[in-house]
Design a protein around this motif. Structure first.
Motif, PDB file in Angstrom:
ATOM      1  N   PRO A 148       0.796  -1.238   0.000  1.00  0.00           N
ATOM      2  CA  PRO A 148       0.000   0.000   0.000  1.00  0.00           C
ATOM      3  C   PRO A 148       0.826   1.285   0.000  1.00  0.00           C
ATOM      4  N   SER A 149       2.144   1.175   0.052  1.00  0.00           N
ATOM      5  CA  SER A 149       2.977   2.363   0.220  1.00  0.00           C
ATOM      6  C   SER A 149       3.008   3.230  -1.034  1.00  0.00           C
ATOM      7  N   PRO A 186      -6.923   0.113  -7.319  1.00  0.00           N
ATOM      8  CA  PRO A 186      -6.386  -0.823  -6.313  1.00  0.00           C
ATOM      9  C   PRO A 186      -5.921  -2.142  -6.920  1.00  0.00           C
TER      10      PRO A 186
END
Length: 527
Positions: free
Chosen positions: A21-22, A91
């Motif tokens: 997620p970074s 995503p």
């Protein structure tokens, strides 16, 4: 030991999953665009497509690599494969691209296993049955947990692990005397990413000297009558076949000039937006200081100074130096070649087997980083990764490794400028650096002393400690003092210049260690 190795691999793979997620850089969009281009367009349009500013500028094998990945990407989110969907980062797209890096990293993990189990000859063995002090375990952690690879590939976003895996496999095969396989892997690597051409002189010299010439005298000099035309033909056939497979389709379509123009764009300027810590960072600062002095003394006009100041604007562009001579690409090429020549000549005269080859490779990588055109700061990994292979064998090499890895890794900090990633990069850097100092110095049984870090001299220790002071200023004090608004590029400039001093010191030190190394007759069997 095998179980422990795979435990290390699993641990770092888990860390990579946590980083999904970074933050990711524009390189994420670069590779998404390449997925779209190779999937949506026929091959004859790949190197002409320019809807995005991030045009395809890697060799054909990497384009095919993206083409293969694109077929898996379609199962995650087909919209990422639309060329006009610029800056698309759903995503599912993020997860796919992150996973693609993690999965292809297993090429690197396999190469690390091959070297640790079959090629490593440490200064001494670990203590007893303690696997954590075993040199193979230590090297596995240093390579798989390399701080630079973790942040560049799994935060910033690139595929360096996969590419370094191919490079390490090439080195392993040369260590094993399987020279044709080593040449095959390296020729393949060049057609994935052409930056590795800088280390090609080491491969050329080693394979010519140790494979095409089959014998040497006791003093290391070549026996000219031992040249094997058969070996030379085998080697040439492999190289021609690999490059033919890669560039052949574009030659047949008459597109070779277009492909080469993408691979070698010389209009990007001497330095990258963030100066790599090399000779040109020092050169730029010297020019900047001279221009300020000239402005105050009346020898330089304000217009010249303003034009020169643009080089600190953080943009990728061409610029002219104000006082010192402006540098053309050919100048950087000449300096790079001149700085490589002593290494390859020494390797010809005193081959010293695969380890001599590895030292020559590292010096070629050093030269390209110190003097190359438009060098990216990430290229420091081309030196740190192979140098890691020597760090557990000789004390002086370990000394250079500790200084260079600490300096080079800290020079990558500006790549991660978001607040959320700041604790991550600091923690990962500290863990890697502390582990490296403790385990490597422990292997040589050299403790720290007063005002001295393990294995390092007092001057080197002060320099490394200065890196901590540098980061405190750049991350905290510069903003606290209210200087960010007026001098936003100062932290980048200081990081480049301070780290450049350390990189050049390590280059000169490693050069000296290599040129003064005694000749040892190699007993590696040739294919």
């Amino acid at each position: 030991m095998a179980t422990s190795f795979w435990n290390v691999a699993a641990t770092f793979t888990f860390v990579k999953l946590l980083l999904i997620p970074s933050y990711h850089s524009t390189d994420f969009e670069v590779h998404r665009n390449w997925l779209a281009v190779t999937h949506s367009l026929p091959m004859n349009k790949w190197y002409y497509e320019k809807t995005s500013e991030w045009t395809l500028d890697y060799p054909p094998f990497f384009a095919l690599f993206e083409f293969v990945l694109s077929h898996f990407a379609r199962a995650f989110d087909p919209n990422m494969l639309i060329v006009k969907n610029l800056n698309y980062a759903s995503p599912a797209t993020v997860v796919f691209q992150r996973l693609s890096v993690i999965v292809t990293d297993f090429v690197y993990i396999f190469a690390v296993k091959e070297f640790c189990f079959h090629c490593l000859k440490p200064a001494r063995r670990g203590s007893g049955s303690d696997v954590f002090t075993h040199p193979s375990f230590i090297l596995a952690v240093l390579l798989m947990g390399n701080f630079g690879l973790l942040i560049v590939d799994h935060i910033h976003f690139q595929y360096n692990g996969f590419l370094f895996g191919v490079m390490l496999l090439s080195i392993v095969r040369i260590y094993q005397g399987r020279n044709l396989e080593g040449a095959l892997y390296f020729a393949t690597l060049l057609n994935f990413k052409h930056i590795y051409v800088y280390i090609a002189p080491a491969y050329f010299m080693y394979l010519l000297r140790n494979y095409c010439f089959k014998s040497s005298k006791k003093d290391g000099s070549v026996i000219w009558t031992s040249f094997s035309f058969l070996h030379f033909a085998r080697l040439g056939t492999i190289v021609v076949l690999i490059f033919g497979l890669s560039f052949g389709p574009y030659i047949s379509m008459g597109q070779l000039p277009q492909v080469l123009s993408r691979l070698f764009p010389f209009k990007r300027g001497l330095c990258h937006a963030y100066w790599a810590p090399n000779f040109w960072a020092l050169y730029n600062v010297a020019d900047k200081a001279a221009s300020i002095k000239g402005l105050h003394s009346g020898f330089l006009s304000q217009s010249n100074h303003t034009n020169q100041a643009s080089m600190t604007g953080g943009l990728v562009q061409e610029f002219q130096h104000a006082v010192l001579p402006s540098i053309a690409p050919v100048v950087t090429l000449i300096l790079t070649v001149l700085s490589i020549i002593p290494a390859v000549v020494h390797h010809w005269r005193y081959p010293n087997g695969p380890r001599g080859f590895l030292r020559c490779l590292i010096l070629c990588a050093f030269a390209s980083f110190v003097f190359g055109w438009h060098v990216h700061e990430k290229a420091i990994l081309m030196i740190i990764i192979p140098l890691s292979l020597l760090a557990l064998e000789k004390k002086r090499d370990a000394q250079v490794f500790l200084v260079l890895s600490t300096t080079g890794h800290l020079s990558l900090f500006p790549l991660l400028f978001t607040q959320a990633e700041t604790p991550i990069k600091i923690c990962l850097m500290l863990m890697y650096t502390i582990y490296a100092f403790i385990t490597v110095s422990g292997l040589f049984r050299i403790p720290s002393g007063r005002l001295r870090l393990p294995l390092l001299t007092k001057l080197e220790s002060l320099y490394v400690i200065g890196l901590l002071a540098l980061e405190i200023y750049c991350s905290l004090l510069h903003s606290v003092l209210g200087l960010q608004q007026f001098y936003p590029f100062i932290p980048l400039l200081l990081t480049s210049v301070y780290c450049a001093v350390g990189v050049i010191y390590c280059w000169l030190m490693f050069y000296w260690l290599t040129l003064t190394e005694k000749y040892v007759e190699s007993n590696v069997k040739l294919e």
